[in-house]
Scaffold this motif. Structure first.
Motif, PDB file in Angstrom:
ATOM      1  N   SER A 137     -20.614  42.444  19.531  1.00 48.88           N
ATOM      2  CA  SER A 137     -21.617  42.039  18.542  1.00 48.88           C
ATOM      3  C   SER A 137     -21.141  40.870  17.681  1.00 48.88           C
ATOM      4  O   SER A 137     -21.960  40.120  17.140  1.00 48.88           O
ATOM      5  N   GLN A 138     -19.822  40.694  17.523  1.00 50.38           N
ATOM      6  CA  GLN A 138     -19.310  39.642  16.657  1.00 50.38           C
ATOM      7  C   GLN A 138     -18.977  38.360  17.407  1.00 50.38           C
ATOM      8  O   GLN A 138     -18.556  37.382  16.792  1.00 50.38           O
ATOM      9  N   LEU A 139     -19.155  38.359  18.718  1.00 49.90           N
ATOM     10  CA  LEU A 139     -18.898  37.151  19.484  1.00 49.90           C
ATOM     11  C   LEU A 139     -19.985  36.122  19.198  1.00 49.90           C
ATOM     12  O   LEU A 139     -21.164  36.455  19.076  1.00 49.90           O
ATOM     13  N   LYS A 140     -19.598  34.892  19.093  1.00 47.85           N
ATOM     14  CA  LYS A 140     -20.534  33.826  18.791  1.00 47.85           C
ATOM     15  C   LYS A 140     -20.679  32.915  19.997  1.00 47.85           C
ATOM     16  O   LYS A 140     -19.695  32.562  20.637  1.00 47.85           O
ATOM     17  N   PRO A 141     -21.913  32.529  20.350  1.00 52.85           N
ATOM     18  CA  PRO A 141     -22.110  31.649  21.506  1.00 52.85           C
ATOM     19  C   PRO A 141     -21.605  30.239  21.234  1.00 52.85           C
ATOM     20  O   PRO A 141     -21.527  29.792  20.090  1.00 52.85           O
ATOM     21  N   ILE A 142     -21.241  29.559  22.313  1.00 48.62           N
ATOM     22  CA  ILE A 142     -20.795  28.173  22.204  1.00 48.62           C
ATOM     23  C   ILE A 142     -22.015  27.275  22.097  1.00 48.62           C
ATOM     24  O   ILE A 142     -22.902  27.314  22.944  1.00 48.62           O
ATOM     25  N   ARG A 143     -22.082  26.492  21.042  1.00 47.42           N
ATOM     26  CA  ARG A 143     -23.233  25.624  20.805  1.00 47.42           C
ATOM     27  C   ARG A 143     -22.828  24.157  20.958  1.00 47.42           C
ATOM     28  O   ARG A 143     -21.974  23.670  20.245  1.00 47.42           O
ATOM     29  N   GLY A 144     -23.452  23.527  21.911  1.00 46.76           N
ATOM     30  CA  GLY A 144     -23.243  22.097  22.092  1.00 46.76           C
ATOM     31  C   GLY A 144     -22.029  21.776  22.939  1.00 46.76           C
ATOM     32  O   GLY A 144     -21.162  22.602  23.216  1.00 46.76           O
ATOM     33  N   LYS A 145     -21.982  20.530  23.345  1.00 44.48           N
ATOM     34  CA  LYS A 145     -20.900  20.064  24.206  1.00 44.48           C
ATOM     35  C   LYS A 145     -19.600  19.884  23.435  1.00 44.48           C
ATOM     36  O   LYS A 145     -18.522  19.911  24.016  1.00 44.48           O
ATOM     37  N   LYS A 146     -19.716  19.697  22.122  1.00 46.70           N
ATOM     38  CA  LYS A 146     -18.509  19.452  21.329  1.00 46.70           C
ATOM     39  C   LYS A 146     -17.599  20.669  21.327  1.00 46.70           C
ATOM     40  O   LYS A 146     -16.386  20.557  21.550  1.00 46.70           O
ATOM     41  N   GLU A 147     -18.172  21.858  21.080  1.00 45.14           N
ATOM     42  CA  GLU A 147     -17.359  23.070  21.079  1.00 45.14           C
ATOM     43  C   GLU A 147     -16.787  23.346  22.460  1.00 45.14           C
ATOM     44  O   GLU A 147     -15.645  23.786  22.594  1.00 45.14           O
ATOM     45  N   MET A 148     -17.600  23.108  23.497  1.00 44.45           N
ATOM     46  CA  MET A 148     -17.110  23.328  24.848  1.00 44.45           C
ATOM     47  C   MET A 148     -15.962  22.383  25.177  1.00 44.45           C
ATOM     48  O   MET A 148     -14.963  22.779  25.780  1.00 44.45           O
ATOM     49  N   SER A 149     -16.073  21.121  24.762  1.00 48.22           N
ATOM     50  CA  SER A 149     -15.003  20.161  25.038  1.00 48.22           C
ATOM     51  C   SER A 149     -13.731  20.527  24.287  1.00 48.22           C
ATOM     52  O   SER A 149     -12.623  20.341  24.796  1.00 48.22           O
TER      53      SER A 149
END
Length: 296
Positions: A88-100
């Motif tokens: 429940s506390q996991l946060k999704p990766i938003r945008g290419k910046k966080e993924m990079s």
């Protein structure tokens, strides 16, 4: 007696005279730890630490409580419910910046020094050389269109996203599943609402029939009936159909109406040739399938 000896043993065990006074050695998380010294000054570091812990506990409680309220309707069993709550506390990766940023660190925590990070990244890279080589080889071989039905839901999602961007490719891929067993083998546990919607749209396009497809009329009808009869047996069916919008329900109604028309057309064609064909059983089966969908 045994009872008396056992009682004496317990009395000896809990006798405080046998243990040294360790009160001052235990860490205390009370207000006394915040107030330091005899002058009554406040230990700001301890206060900040306690506030952070309380905020973290409150955030975790709210996240788990919110997830429980959502998961109780979406979970198939308790194990799935528990899995939802645990993340429940996991946060999704938003945008290419966080993924990079994640790719740049190579999955190594950012708290590690840059020297250790480079060393760890080099070690990880060396260990994955052979594995990456196999993966690249598999990717090259997996670019061709599938010729056999898959056996897992993850494989179906992979092929659907990779090879089935056009309607003709979708129909070709769905035609690989020639039996209910092959379909339920993939979707017996779960089927995503998006996948259900995509397949319904594909079956509706197949119903309209483009002459370029060169598909046998009976084979086309049987394929549509096969998928419609298997959907109610798939996991989360009742939950997925609850999310169907009016347009998707209209597609379903048109598909079932078309199937009934095809049965009537076959009956009339056989009568013209002087043959009798009893299709009442097929009508009843088709109506039983239709009743499982909320399109009345």
């Amino acid at each position: 007696s045994f009872t008396a000896a056992f009682s004496a043993d317990i009395a000896f065990t809990i006798n405080p005279d046998h243990f040294p006074d360790m009160t001052n050695e235990l860490p205390s998380v009370t207000s006394s730890s915040i107030i330091g010294g005899e002058d009554g000054t406040i230990d700001l570091e301890s206060l900040s630490r306690e506030i952070s812990l309380d905020l973290a506990k409150e955030e975790r409680y709210r996240a788990e409580d919110s997830m429980k309220k959502r998961a109780i309707y979406n979970s198939k069993d308790y194990d799935e419910f528990r899995a939802f709550v645990s993340c429940s506390q996991l946060k999704p990766i938003r945008g290419k910046k966080e993924m990079s940023e994640l790719l740049m660190t190579g999955g190594i925590p950012t708290g590690i020094s840059s020297r250790n990070r480079r060393r760890k990244r080099k070690d990880v890279k060396n260990k994955r050389v052979s594995k990456d080589a196999v993966t690249l080889a598999d990717c090259k071989g997996g670019s061709s269109f599938p010729t056999e039905p898959v056996s897992t839901y993850m494989e179906f999602q992979r092929d659907w996203l990779r090879h089935c961007k056009k309607v003709a490719d979708q129909i070709k891929y769905l035609s690989l599943f020639e039996s209910s067993d092959s379909i339920l083998k993939v979707f017996s546990i779960e089927m995503d609402a998006t996948i259900l919607s995509d397949i319904l749209k594909c079956l509706h396009s197949f119903m309209l029939f483009d002459e370029k497809m060169e598909v046998n009329e009976k084979k086309r009808r049987n394929m549509i009936v096969l998928w419609l009869s298997c959907f109610p047996k798939c996991g989360r069916f009742h939950l997925n159909v609850a999310f169907l919008d009016d347009n998707e329900k209209a597609l379903l109604r048109s598909i079932f109406d078309w199937l009934h028309q095809q049965l009537d057309l076959s009956r009339r064609e056989m009568e013209k040739e002087g043959l009798t064909l009893n299709l009442n059983d097929e009508d009843e089966i088709l109506e039983m399938i239709r009743q499982q969908y909320p399109i009345s």
